[in-house]
Design a protein around this motif. Structure first.
Motif, mmCIF file in Angstrom:
data_model
loop_
_atom_site.group_PDB
_atom_site.id
_atom_site.type_symbol
_atom_site.label_atom_id
_atom_site.label_comp_id
_atom_site.label_asym_id
_atom_site.label_seq_id
_atom_site.Cartn_x
_atom_site.Cartn_y
_atom_site.Cartn_z
ATOM 1 N N PHE A 98 22.593 12.018 153.068
ATOM 2 C CA PHE A 98 23.260 12.853 154.087
ATOM 3 C C PHE A 98 22.790 12.336 155.478
ATOM 4 O O PHE A 98 22.960 13.244 156.358
ATOM 5 C CB PHE A 98 22.581 14.278 153.931
ATOM 6 N N GLU A 99 22.076 11.184 155.751
ATOM 7 C CA GLU A 99 21.997 10.454 156.941
ATOM 8 C C GLU A 99 22.518 9.163 156.889
ATOM 9 O O GLU A 99 22.352 8.573 155.749
ATOM 10 C CB GLU A 99 20.563 10.522 157.307
ATOM 11 N N ARG A 100 22.756 8.520 158.163
ATOM 12 C CA ARG A 100 23.151 7.085 158.012
ATOM 13 C C ARG A 100 21.761 6.477 158.206
ATOM 14 O O ARG A 100 20.919 6.799 158.829
ATOM 15 C CB ARG A 100 24.005 6.851 159.360
ATOM 16 N N LEU A 101 21.460 5.371 157.314
ATOM 17 C CA LEU A 101 20.585 4.595 157.163
ATOM 18 C C LEU A 101 20.243 3.470 157.989
ATOM 19 O O LEU A 101 21.484 2.866 158.514
ATOM 20 C CB LEU A 101 20.342 4.306 155.399
ATOM 21 N N ASP A 102 19.143 3.278 158.365
ATOM 22 C CA ASP A 102 18.790 1.716 159.155
ATOM 23 C C ASP A 102 17.765 0.797 158.565
ATOM 24 O O ASP A 102 16.976 1.223 158.285
ATOM 25 C CB ASP A 102 18.234 2.111 160.593
#
Length: 772
Positions: A98-102
């Motif tokens: 549910f979040e963009r990953l880095d």
């Protein structure tokens, strides 16, 4: 490569889940041995997801599946990022982000998968851990570790000389081809420097000259993908060229002109020539040399190590009258220049130096220094030894006058005339001093007859040669003594001699006895000493306890001189071993020198003068004290009266008629001047006591206040007061008269036994036979 890593991770997860399942079955069997369950396994695909996905959230990551067949089964996940970043669909087991990953922040996540019965929340399978890996994309630019890099390289270095190294870092995954591979490129200053793939910067030219440009600022670009499509960043590199000694010094002026007085001291500074060297100070090593001119023996040029200037100094005295101007050429070079980088186009640096000598009033110059004369001692005919000479070096050529300044030893032994003639006022004595030294000053005589204040000095040495005018003298280290029973040939003492005159190396003394008629003999040792020995032996102390032996000593001079010296030998008692046991002490000669006598006389005279002065002072004080008393200048005075007057037997000190007259008539006799202070008694009806004393004090105070003859200083008077109301009244003769009268003294009988003697004396006719 990535697929292999994912498969390996999947195998590890399956093996771990199988192990956990076996443990759970074993625990269950131990609790209920009669029941047996079939082995169940977790089944899911490899979990991975790309970073920075730009599609709408949530992003599907993968699916967790169990072999359990239960309609009430429910999937849940646990872990640090469970139910926040990652969530699972309860029935299907699909996992979503549910979040963009880095990936650069976190490259993988570890979670725990569970399957439970939704009715009672009982676990249907043991929990199993799984990892979600984040795939890298090339989303980071290489970043230099510093914004500005610094480097240095010597000037004129060959091509390819290393300068410095730059470093850039890419945060992307280095395992992915092209994502973290950094390449470098010089985008500014590439005509002077280049950089390789490792970041090392090197030179591309061999003619980098610090004197033309000392620093270079270049820009280096770093990119992380082959070709021109990759992302990049830049950094600044400041490169400094360090100096090498590749330049010769150059004179700042083509010529230098100096003025210097002719009396400049040798080694003094005439002037300084200046050069310019573009190299750094540590590479400046200028040397100066003469290239043309004939005066290199007159001057020298020394380089100042701090300023690189050339200091010109004279090596010998300058003389305006001889040379008024010097001209020569000098060259400036640097022997430490590296000839590999020397610029051959440069020419030699040569400059012309002109030194103008100015005239000054110089002191006279002596013709030779020092002057030395020899004279024989005690020569009465030698009066003039020679002369000194000096001249005026200036063009005026003034006359010179000579003056003696100092002498050693002090005294009038050598004289110098105004014209410089050295004279002897009296013969010299070598024994007093073997050499005499004087300092002679030469001064110019000015046009007005005065002497110039500038003078020069010369030393004059007079050496006195010796003549044999002193006889040798006897020297012996101790008092000679001999035993009375000494055997013949016994050595008593070894004697030697000294001579005030010079003794040649071959000179010697001759010793002999003035008489052979003695019990002593003299034996020469031929080393300028002699032994006194016993001749016959056996001395008689009764006849002579002390022997006087005359010894003659002569020198080998011309003329030969000799002296007779008396050797006093004591005859002593000795023991069997020959040791002295008793000797008569000889009377010591006591002598007083003339200087001591003069000092004693001066001391005695001083004591006498001081004594006379003390006596005169005391007498003067005594006379002055009497004079001060006469003129009433005493500051304090003590007056004491202690006289009682006449006694009973004193008939001449007072007249008793006064008593009778006072008693009968009450008539007070005529007052007679008295040297003593008188106290008037108060009337008889006044009560004696404190009142009488008070009245007496008041009377005395009035007398003192009104008496103009008293001293102006404080004085102390002591009075004796008898009091009043005495039955006999006062018997003092102070106020008695001296007249003879026919008075009846029978009333004295009425005064009691105390006046019986007076009544017998005055109450009857005088008895000639009465004797006291």
């Amino acid at each position: 490569m990535n697929h292999l890593i994912l498969l390996f991770s999947l195998f590890l997860a399956l093996a771990f889940a199988d192990k956990e399942s076996q443990k759970t079955n074993q625990n269950f069997s131990s609790n209920n041995v009669s029941h047996k369950r079939l082995k169940r396994d977790w089944i899911w695909n490899q979990m991975h997801i790309k970073e920075e996905i730009d599609t709408p959230l949530p992003h599907h990551v993968g699916k967790i599946t169990s072999s359990v067949r239960n309609n009430n089964a429910k999937y849940i996940i646990e872990g640090e990022y469970a139910n926040t970043i990652f969530k699972v669909e309860e029935t299907s087991g699909d996992v979503y982000a549910f979040e963009r990953l880095d990936r650069e922040k976190k490259a993988e996540y570890e979670l725990t998968a569970l399957i439970i019965d939704r009715r009672n929340n009982q676990s249907l399978e043991p929990p199993s851990k799984f990892i979600i890996k984040v795939y890298d994309i090339n989303d980071n630019v290489p970043v230099f570790v510093e914004k500005v890099f610094n480097g240095s390289v010597p000037e004129m270095s060959p091509v390819g000389t290393s300068v410095t190294k730059v470093t850039a870092v890419d945060a992307d995954d280095p395992t992915v081809t092209g994502h973290a591979t950094v390449t470098y490129q010089v985008i500014k200053g590439d005509e002077y420097f280049t950089v390789d793939d490792s970041g090392v910067i090197s030179t591309t030219r061999a003619d980098l000259d610090r004197e033309n440009q000392s620093t270079y600022e270049i820009i280096v670009k770093a990119k992380d993908a082959p070709g021109s499509s990759g992302d990049s960043s830049t950094a600044t590199v400041i490169i400094t060229l360090t100096d090498i000694n590749d330049n010769f010094p150059v004179f700042k002026h083509p010529s230098f002109h100096f003025k210097v007085p002719e009396n400049i001291s040798v080694g003094g500074e005439v002037g300084r020539v200046k050069v310019e060297d573009v190299d750094e100070p540590q590479h400046r090593n200028t040397k100066y040399s003469f290239v043309r001119g004939d005066y290199r023996d007159t001057f020298e040029i020394i380089a100042n190590p701090f300023t690189n200037e050339g200091i010109i100094r004279p090596k010998k005295p300058l003389d305006f009258e001889k040379v008024a101007e010097y001209r020569f050429d000098i060259e400036a070079t640097d022997p430490t220049v590296d000839l590999r980088y020397f610029k051959s186009s440069g020419s030699r640096s040569i400059s012309t130096v002109t030194i103008e000598v100015t005239d000054v009033d110089e002191p006279p110059v002596f013709t030779k220094l020092p002057y030395e004369f020899k004279v024989r001692e005690n020569d009465p005919e030698m009066r003039t030894l020679g002369s000194v000479w000096a001249h005026d070096p200036d063009a005026a050529k003034r006359k010179i006058r000579f003056i003696q300044r100092r002498a050693s030893p002090n005294g009038d032994y050598i004289r110098v005339s105004d014209t410089g003639i050295i004279q002897l006022p009296k013969p010299l004595d070598r024994e007093f001093s073997s050499s005499y030294n004087i300092t002679v000053a030469a001064q110019e005589i000015l046009e007005d007859g005065r002497l110039s204040d500038r003078e020069s000095h010369a030393q004059v040495h007079v050496i006195v040669t010796d003549e044999n005018d002193n006889a040798p003298e006897l020297v012996y280290p101790e008092e000679p003594r001999v035993c009375e029973n000494a055997a013949p040939g016994k050595v008593i003492i070894r004697i030697s001699a000294t001579d005030k005159d010079e003794i040649s190396p071959r000179g010697f003394f001759k010793y002999s006895l003035a008489t052979e008629d003695s019990n002593f003999s003299l034996v020469e040792n031929y080393d300028n000493t002699a032994n006194i020995t016993v001749k016959y032996g056996q001395f008689n102390r009764e006849l002579a306890k002390i022997h006087y032996l005359p010894v003659i000593i002569s020198d080998n001079g011309d003329p030969e001189l000799s002296s007779t010296n008396t050797l006093v030998i004591s005859v002593c008692k000795c023991n069997e071993k020959g040791n002295f046991t008793f000797c008569e002490e000889r009377a010591k000669q006591v002598g007083v020198s003339i200087q001591a006598l003069v000092a004693i006389f001066i001391c005695i005279f001083t004591i006498i003068v001081i004594t006379l002065l003390i006596l005169l002072r005391k007498r003067h004080k005594k006379d002055l004290s009497g004079l001060r008393r006469n003129v009433a200048e005493i500051h304090e005075q003590l007056v004491t009266y202690d006289e009682e007057g006449g006694g009973e037997m004193d008939t001449t000190s007072y007249d008793v008629s006064v008593l009778n007259s006072v008693r009968k008539n009450g008539v007070k006799p005529e007052a007679v001047p008295s040297p003593y202070a008188q106290v008037q008694k108060p009337p008889g009806n006044v009560t004696s006591g404190a009142g009488e004393m008070e009245m007496m004090i008041e009377v005395k105070k009035d007398e003192a206040d009104n008496d103009r003859d008293l001293l102006p200083y404080d004085t102390l008077h002591i009075y004796g007061y008898e009091g009043a109301e005495s039955i006999a009244e006062s018997l003092s003769s102070l106020e008695s008269g001296s007249s003879d009268s026919d008075i009846d003294y029978d009333f004295l009988n009425d005064w009691g036994p105390r006046f019986k003697m007076l009544a017998e004396l005055y109450g009857s006719e005088p008895n000639e036979d009465f004797v006291y």
